[in-house]
Every structure is written in C-alpha cells, then in structure tokens.
Design a protein around this motif. Sequence first.
Motif, PDB file in Angstrom:
ATOM      1  N   ASP A 284      39.774  34.023  24.654  1.00 31.72           N
ATOM      2  CA  ASP A 284      38.650  33.600  25.663  1.00 31.72           C
ATOM      3  C   ASP A 284      38.605  33.939  26.547  1.00 31.72           C
ATOM      4  O   ASP A 284      38.480  34.061  27.337  1.00 31.72           O
ATOM      5  N   ILE A 285      37.051  34.670  26.846  1.00 36.61           N
ATOM      6  CA  ILE A 285      36.599  35.102  28.176  1.00 36.61           C
ATOM      7  C   ILE A 285      35.537  34.812  28.498  1.00 36.61           C
ATOM      8  O   ILE A 285      34.419  34.187  27.783  1.00 36.61           O
ATOM      9  N   GLY A 286      35.859  33.865  30.255  1.00 36.22           N
ATOM     10  CA  GLY A 286      34.581  33.673  30.665  1.00 36.22           C
ATOM     11  C   GLY A 286      35.194  33.482  31.835  1.00 36.22           C
ATOM     12  O   GLY A 286      36.033  33.726  32.786  1.00 36.22           O
ATOM     13  N   SER A 287      33.200  34.015  32.824  1.00 39.21           N
ATOM     14  CA  SER A 287      33.159  34.093  34.045  1.00 39.21           C
ATOM     15  C   SER A 287      32.926  32.380  34.617  1.00 39.21           C
ATOM     16  O   SER A 287      31.826  31.832  34.390  1.00 39.21           O
ATOM     17  N   ILE A 288      33.273  31.988  35.633  1.00 37.51           N
ATOM     18  CA  ILE A 288      33.355  31.197  36.839  1.00 37.51           C
ATOM     19  C   ILE A 288      31.420  31.643  37.627  1.00 37.51           C
ATOM     20  O   ILE A 288      30.845  30.213  38.002  1.00 37.51           O
ATOM     21  N   THR A 289      31.198  32.335  37.462  1.00 39.03           N
ATOM     22  CA  THR A 289      29.949  33.489  38.225  1.00 39.03           C
ATOM     23  C   THR A 289      28.848  32.535  36.845  1.00 39.03           C
ATOM     24  O   THR A 289      28.130  33.293  37.327  1.00 39.03           O
ATOM     25  N   PHE A 312      44.756  33.395  24.749  1.00 43.06           N
ATOM     26  CA  PHE A 312      44.288  33.696  25.426  1.00 43.06           C
ATOM     27  C   PHE A 312      43.201  34.049  26.488  1.00 43.06           C
ATOM     28  O   PHE A 312      42.071  34.729  26.052  1.00 43.06           O
ATOM     29  N   GLN A 313      43.245  33.529  27.463  1.00 45.11           N
ATOM     30  CA  GLN A 313      41.597  32.745  28.439  1.00 45.11           C
ATOM     31  C   GLN A 313      42.041  33.433  29.490  1.00 45.11           C
ATOM     32  O   GLN A 313      43.601  32.895  30.753  1.00 45.11           O
ATOM     33  N   THR A 314      41.283  33.846  29.423  1.00 48.85           N
ATOM     34  CA  THR A 314      40.906  35.255  30.949  1.00 48.85           C
ATOM     35  C   THR A 314      38.983  35.253  31.669  1.00 48.85           C
ATOM     36  O   THR A 314      38.621  34.968  30.812  1.00 48.85           O
ATOM     37  N   SER A 315      39.181  35.279  32.691  1.00 48.58           N
ATOM     38  CA  SER A 315      37.963  35.699  32.809  1.00 48.58           C
ATOM     39  C   SER A 315      38.171  37.600  33.110  1.00 48.58           C
ATOM     40  O   SER A 315      39.253  37.929  32.975  1.00 48.58           O
ATOM     41  N   PRO A 316      36.822  37.776  32.525  1.00 46.28           N
ATOM     42  CA  PRO A 316      36.873  39.446  32.934  1.00 46.28           C
ATOM     43  C   PRO A 316      36.509  39.856  33.754  1.00 46.28           C
ATOM     44  O   PRO A 316      36.848  41.474  33.620  1.00 46.28           O
ATOM     45  N   ARG A 317      36.949  39.530  34.696  1.00 48.63           N
ATOM     46  CA  ARG A 317      36.795  40.517  36.178  1.00 48.63           C
ATOM     47  C   ARG A 317      35.981  40.894  36.901  1.00 48.63           C
ATOM     48  O   ARG A 317      36.651  42.519  36.462  1.00 48.63           O
TER      49      ARG A 317
END
Length: 376
Positions: A284-289, A312-317
């Motif tokens: 799961d990929i999600g950005s706070i922007t 596995f959950q992460t920001s795309p950075r």
Amino acid sequence: MPAFKRKIFYLSGFDPRGARFYHQLFAEQADAYGRTAGRPLEISKRRRLPPHSTAWSVEDRQAGVETDYVFLGWDDVVRTHWAKNPLALLKRSLTAYWNFTRLLDWPIVKNFPFGVRFAFYYPGISTILLPILFGIILTLPLGALLGWRWGLAAAALIGAAVAMFVVRKIQGFWLLRFIIFNDTLAKDRLPADVDDRMAAFADQIQAAFDEDWDEILFVTHSNGSIMAVPIVARLLERCGNRLPDRFSLVTLGSCIALIGNRKDSKRFHALLESVGQGDFRWLDIGSITDGACIAGIDPCISCAQPRKARLFQTSPRWFKYCDPATYEARRRNKYETHFDYLRTFDRISPLDYIAISAGPRPLEASIDAFKAENHV
C-alpha cells in the motif's frame, strides 16, 4: 523465452476515462523510465479482451522480462453513475456530506492526515459556502451601485462564478462525484451493475492462477482500492483464504479507510474483515501530499480482528526521487499529484510503478530494495 513473465490486472479509480487514456499514460512513463534506466521498453498496441477489458504487452528485452497488462474496464459503469445535472449534483453532494459527517467513526478519522480531511470538505465548501460568502461581501457595494434588486442578483452571479472557477481549478466536481458514489457504496445501495462487474474481474484474476506466470499483480488506484475489497474477498473465499505466493495486491493512493470507517457500511465491513484475515502479500503506497488518498492509515484499522494479510505500507518518498524543482512543481498541482503514483520521476525508485510493472525484480525483491534504500 523471457526469463520472467508477469501478469498485471489494473483497476482505475472512479474515472470515466478508459483504457485509451491509461495506455497512453503508461506508454509515456515507460518511455521516460527507459531513458533513465538505459533499457528501452516496448509497449504494444491495445487489444480488446471481451467483454469489458483491454490488454497490452510490455517487454524489456535486455532484462528478459515480459508483462501482460490487463486494464479492467469499468469506465462505462462509472459514466452511468456520473451525475451531470448541476442541481442534482449539488443536492446529492449535500446529502452525501451530511451522511459522511454524521456516520464516520470520528475517533478514528481524527487520526487521518489533516490534508485528507481538508480535501474531503473543500469541494463542498467551495460550491456551497463560497457563493454565499462572496455574495454577502459584494451585496453592499453592488447594491449601492445598481440598486438592491440588481445588486443582489449581480452579487449572486459573481459569487457563483468565483466558486465555479475555484471548483474547476481543483477538479472539485470530480471530487463531489467521488463522494456521492462512495456514499452510495457505504449505504450498501450500490447498483447491481457494479457488483456484477467486480465479480467478473475476480473471475479474470482467478483464471490467471492456473496460467504460467512468475508473478501476478492486482494493482488498484484511488477508488479502485475500495473496489478491490469485494474482488479480493471473493478470491479468498474461492481459494481457501490463501492466495498464491506469486500473487500480490498493490493499492496506490488508497482510500479504503473512507468506507471502512462509515458506521453504516455493514456489507463493506464484512468484506474488509475477510480481506484482513486473508493470507496474501499487500503493498500500500500513499503520500500525505495527496489529499485524495488516506496515507499511513492501516486499511483494516476498523476491523474487529487483528489483520493477518502481509501488508507493507509506505510513502512513495517522491522528494527523494525527484529533483527539487520537479518535486515543487508536482506538489503545486494537487489533482495531478493523485496520479503521480503511476509516473516515473528523475531517479528510479525500487517501487516506481513502471519498475514494478516491467522490471526484472519480483515485487517482494522491490520492496526489500526500497526498504534498504530508505532504511525502513
């Protein structure tokens, strides 16, 4: 024979644009990826897969990778639920906002990123409150200039025009339709055409389990992540609650928690519970922007039982893989930010969408490489 064969099933969000748009976007990003990676990718023309899907092939000859990419078409269904009449859109938006406001589980929702809560209410505020506010501000000077009757009418027209400009600029009408559709979904009133289409997609994905693929990815974007829940629930029910090791679910810009935290979404809750208890890999990929997704919140946060799915959950950075000027330009366009999960940037991330779609690494290896690069 290719050294690595991959099958991708892609489910878009609540978007009336179909396979043509997404094929063109994929081809453009594959070209950018090829220039950066130094390995050109070959993208075929689209081919129809009756009754609803479209496919194309992706080949990295230098790496020995071949991908069969299937676009799961539901844009025709989206168009049937795409409110067009402005007055109907306004009325249904008011109803949807009222339902979400009173029925969301606010002790959980208050933990959502502020940008999500702001983005959720901003289209409604722009459509409803802005005309009133501008009308009040302009009524006095225009009334003095034109007389109260004409001044009031002019103030109302100017207020509405300003509000429409703001709403169009932020793609607010699309967001309002998104909110209406998901209000319908949460209340378990989703028409049979949507359920039938998702069942057909589950059949397509399950059929691939019996085919010769090294990896099978079910990739969803935006509202497609919500629609993935009934699909994956069906697959788990048919496969004894465990999906093949070569299968993975990838959710990009997910908003599952929007429906998962509605108190009245009984059917969706039951499906989400079964998904959370399933044995499968989930990225799961999600950005706070990105205000149109709910980043960093476990999709199964509302479930009664602890999640067993291997998430596995992460920001795309994106900031790490973009030059500063690119990053700032992307952030200014909030609508396009929501589609940046599907794009390639100045440097290739191990979890770049084209990399996981066409590259030589299986998803698990890509996740490990991303963890190593970002020390997570």
